[in-house]
Design a protein around this motif. Structure first.
Motif, PDB file in Angstrom:
ATOM      1  N   ILE A 127       0.844  -1.197   0.000  1.00 52.62           N
ATOM      2  CA  ILE A 127       0.000   0.000   0.000  1.00 52.62           C
ATOM      3  C   ILE A 127       0.877   1.244   0.000  1.00 52.62           C
ATOM      4  O   ILE A 127       1.744   1.403   0.873  1.00 52.62           O
ATOM      5  N   GLN A 128       0.635   2.124  -0.974  1.00 50.20           N
ATOM      6  CA  GLN A 128       1.386   3.358  -1.073  1.00 50.20           C
ATOM      7  C   GLN A 128       0.447   4.554  -0.939  1.00 50.20           C
ATOM      8  O   GLN A 128      -0.702   4.513  -1.386  1.00 50.20           O
ATOM      9  N   SER A 129       0.967   5.615  -0.354  1.00 55.31           N
ATOM     10  CA  SER A 129       0.212   6.861  -0.280  1.00 55.31           C
ATOM     11  C   SER A 129       1.161   8.046  -0.340  1.00 55.31           C
ATOM     12  O   SER A 129       2.327   7.924   0.042  1.00 55.31           O
ATOM     13  N   PRO A 130       0.714   9.165  -0.883  1.00 59.47           N
ATOM     14  CA  PRO A 130      -0.539   9.316  -1.612  1.00 59.47           C
ATOM     15  C   PRO A 130      -0.445   8.690  -2.998  1.00 59.47           C
ATOM     16  O   PRO A 130       0.635   8.313  -3.427  1.00 59.47           O
ATOM     17  N   ARG A 131      -1.546   8.587  -3.701  1.00 62.76           N
ATOM     18  CA  ARG A 131      -1.515   8.070  -5.075  1.00 62.76           C
ATOM     19  C   ARG A 131      -1.009   9.134  -6.050  1.00 62.76           C
ATOM     20  O   ARG A 131      -0.342   8.820  -7.028  1.00 62.76           O
ATOM     21  N   HIS A 132      -1.353  10.381  -5.733  1.00 60.99           N
ATOM     22  CA  HIS A 132      -0.914  11.501  -6.561  1.00 60.99           C
ATOM     23  C   HIS A 132      -0.450  12.630  -5.648  1.00 60.99           C
ATOM     24  O   HIS A 132      -1.024  12.844  -4.580  1.00 60.99           O
ATOM     25  N   GLU A 133       0.610  13.311  -6.104  1.00 61.79           N
ATOM     26  CA  GLU A 133       1.108  14.452  -5.340  1.00 61.79           C
ATOM     27  C   GLU A 133       1.560  15.505  -6.332  1.00 61.79           C
ATOM     28  O   GLU A 133       2.383  15.226  -7.212  1.00 61.79           O
ATOM     29  N   VAL A 134       1.005  16.707  -6.174  1.00 60.12           N
ATOM     30  CA  VAL A 134       1.428  17.841  -6.989  1.00 60.12           C
ATOM     31  C   VAL A 134       1.877  18.927  -6.020  1.00 60.12           C
ATOM     32  O   VAL A 134       1.115  19.324  -5.136  1.00 60.12           O
ATOM     33  N   THR A 135       3.085  19.396  -6.209  1.00 59.40           N
ATOM     34  CA  THR A 135       3.604  20.394  -5.300  1.00 59.40           C
ATOM     35  C   THR A 135       4.574  21.307  -6.033  1.00 59.40           C
ATOM     36  O   THR A 135       5.023  21.005  -7.149  1.00 59.40           O
ATOM     37  N   GLU A 136       4.894  22.400  -5.418  1.00 58.53           N
ATOM     38  CA  GLU A 136       5.794  23.361  -6.041  1.00 58.53           C
ATOM     39  C   GLU A 136       7.250  23.055  -5.711  1.00 58.53           C
ATOM     40  O   GLU A 136       7.566  22.515  -4.642  1.00 58.53           O
ATOM     41  N   MET A 137       8.080  23.426  -6.637  1.00 55.72           N
ATOM     42  CA  MET A 137       9.524  23.254  -6.464  1.00 55.72           C
ATOM     43  C   MET A 137       9.964  23.835  -5.125  1.00 55.72           C
ATOM     44  O   MET A 137       9.512  24.916  -4.711  1.00 55.72           O
TER      45      MET A 137
END
Lengths: 115, 111
Positions: A5-15
């Motif tokens: 099990i991995q989390s999160p499935r998606h990650e969007v973040t700033e540099m």
């Protein structure tokens, strides 16, 4: 068997932001692997743990990357500070220790986008 | 240094056709050769694992062969179905914990 099990499935973040990816291996599997997958480089091994101990981190690209496994059921991969070139899918896999002829079991991955 | 190559990179076939995916590796000193399937947005699912002492493994419509001396493995899929559409990766386990993956073959089975 719940699988890896991995989390999160998606990650969007700033540099520049810190990113932490999490993994729960299959119960009873004492070997844990972190991989990174990109179109250009395919699937690359970043680090491998055996019985919670990092055995080889030669695949970790830079000091900005670090990984821990505080216990048999949890591992983290941290990137600090993050950069756009870190954008990729990060997979965690586990395997029963002691038998190389056991297959690795993969999680569904974390798709990381650094803007 | 182990290198794993998969040919072709992509393949499109009509439903019902039998097909072969190829995998080659440069160092014959392997513990095993594993075939995985990857669906879009998903992790890798292990299909077949051939130990170095074995010549082939079968699971349902899938058959994988291993020829260490020539550095080759093939994955044979019989009577292909649209549900077989995915990317197939082979991986050579070269000892210790090192598993080297090929770039994969993207398969599309047309209904």
């Amino acid at each position: 068997d719940a699988g890896v099990i991995q989390s999160p499935r998606h990650e969007v973040t700033e540099m520049g932001q810190e990113v932490t990816l999490r993994c729960k291996p299959i119960s009873g599997h004492n070997s844990l692997f972190w991989y990174r997958q990109t179109m250009m480089r395919g699937l690359e091994l970043l680090i491998y743990f055996n019985n919670n101990v990092p055995i080889d981190d030669s695949g970790m690209p830079e000091d900005r990357f670090s990984a821990k496994m505080p216990n048999a059921s949890f591992s983290t991969l941290k990137i600090q500070p993050s950069e756009p070139r870190d954008s990729a899918v990060y997979f965690c896999a586990s395997r029963r220790t002691g038998d190389y002829n056991q297959p690795q079991h993969f999680g569904d991955g974390t798709r990381l986008s650094i803007l | 240094k182990q290198e794993v190559t998969q040919i072709p990179a992509a393949l499109s076939v009509p439903e019902g056709e039998n097909l072969v995916l190829n995998c080659s590796f440069t160092d014959s000193a392997i513990y095993n050769l594993q075939w995985f399937r990857q669906d879009p947005g998903k992790g890798l699912t292990s299909l077949l694992l051939i130990q170095s002492s074995q010549r082939e493994q079968t699971s349902g419509r899938l058959n994988a062969s291993l020829d260490k001396s020539s550095g080759r493995s093939t994955l044979y899929i019989a009577a292909s179905q649209p549900g077989d559409s995915a990317t197939y990766l082979c991986a050579a386990h070269t000892g210790g914990f090192k598993t080297i993956f090929g770039a994969g073959t993207r398969l599309f089975v047309k209904a």
